[in-house]
Design a protein around this motif. Structure first.
Motif, PDB file in Angstrom:
ATOM      1  N   THR A 158       2.906   4.848   8.871  1.00  0.00           N
ATOM      2  CA  THR A 158       2.102   3.650   8.964  1.00  0.00           C
ATOM      3  C   THR A 158       2.701   2.754  10.031  1.00  0.00           C
ATOM      4  O   THR A 158       3.907   2.830  10.301  1.00  0.00           O
ATOM      5  CB  THR A 158       2.033   2.915   7.608  1.00  0.00           C
ATOM      6  N   LEU A 159       1.897   1.923  10.628  1.00  0.00           N
ATOM      7  CA  LEU A 159       2.361   0.984  11.628  1.00  0.00           C
ATOM      8  C   LEU A 159       2.081  -0.407  11.089  1.00  0.00           C
ATOM      9  O   LEU A 159       0.937  -0.744  10.777  1.00  0.00           O
ATOM     10  CB  LEU A 159       1.628   1.201  12.959  1.00  0.00           C
ATOM     11  N   SER A 160       3.129  -1.176  10.915  1.00  0.00           N
ATOM     12  CA  SER A 160       2.929  -2.520  10.383  1.00  0.00           C
ATOM     13  C   SER A 160       3.987  -3.457  10.946  1.00  0.00           C
ATOM     14  O   SER A 160       5.008  -3.037  11.496  1.00  0.00           O
ATOM     15  CB  SER A 160       3.011  -2.499   8.847  1.00  0.00           C
ATOM     16  N   TRP A 161       3.753  -4.730  10.795  1.00  0.00           N
ATOM     17  CA  TRP A 161       4.709  -5.730  11.218  1.00  0.00           C
ATOM     18  C   TRP A 161       5.932  -5.650  10.326  1.00  0.00           C
ATOM     19  O   TRP A 161       5.882  -5.162   9.199  1.00  0.00           O
ATOM     20  CB  TRP A 161       4.096  -7.128  11.115  1.00  0.00           C
ATOM     21  N   ASN A 162       7.039  -6.169  10.793  1.00  0.00           N
ATOM     22  CA  ASN A 162       8.290  -6.131  10.061  1.00  0.00           C
ATOM     23  C   ASN A 162       8.377  -7.307   9.089  1.00  0.00           C
ATOM     24  O   ASN A 162       9.196  -8.204   9.242  1.00  0.00           O
ATOM     25  CB  ASN A 162       9.458  -6.138  11.036  1.00  0.00           C
ATOM     26  N   HIS A 163       7.498  -7.324   8.108  1.00  0.00           N
ATOM     27  CA  HIS A 163       7.510  -8.324   7.044  1.00  0.00           C
ATOM     28  C   HIS A 163       6.658  -7.821   5.897  1.00  0.00           C
ATOM     29  O   HIS A 163       6.051  -6.767   5.991  1.00  0.00           O
ATOM     30  CB  HIS A 163       7.033  -9.707   7.533  1.00  0.00           C
ATOM     31  N   ALA A 164       6.624  -8.572   4.826  1.00  0.00           N
ATOM     32  CA  ALA A 164       5.890  -8.128   3.641  1.00  0.00           C
ATOM     33  C   ALA A 164       4.423  -7.922   3.950  1.00  0.00           C
ATOM     34  O   ALA A 164       3.777  -7.084   3.381  1.00  0.00           O
ATOM     35  CB  ALA A 164       6.054  -9.155   2.522  1.00  0.00           C
TER      36      ALA A 164
END
Length: 78
Positions: A72-78
Motif C-alpha cells: 500500500t502507498l500511504s502518508w507516514n501518519h495514522a
C-alpha cells in the motif's frame, strides 16, 4: 575451527516481531502523529497491534497466502 554464528541476530528483524515486542512492552505507550490538517491523532501500541492483526486476518480471508506480497502507498501518519 571456531563456533561463530552465521547471523548477528537471534531473532528475525520483521515487522511482526517488532510489533509483538511493542505490544508486549509498550502496549499503553502513547503514539502521537500530526495529520496534514495540523491536528493531532493519538493512539497506543496495543491499538496499532490490534488493527494490524485485524488487517492480517482480513487479507487471509481474501485468500492472501504466506509469502505473497501485499503493498500500500500511504502518508507516514495514522
Amino acid at each position: 575451527m571456531s563456533n561463530i554464528q552465521t547471523t548477528m541476530m537471534h531473532m528475525p528483524l520483521s515487522l511482526t516481531h517488532l510489533l509483538d515486542r511493542a505490544k508486549t512492552f509498550g502496549k499503553n505507550r502513547e503514539i502521537v502523529t500530526r495529520l496534514p490538517n495540523k491536528t493531532l491523532h493519538k493512539t497506543d501500541w496495543a491499538t496499532v497491534a490490534a488493527r494490524a492483526e485485524n488487517l492480517a486476518a482480513s487479507l487471509v480471508g481474501l485468500g492472501i497466502q504466506v509469502g505473497e506480497r501485499v503493498a500500500t502507498l500511504s502518508w507516514n501518519h495514522a
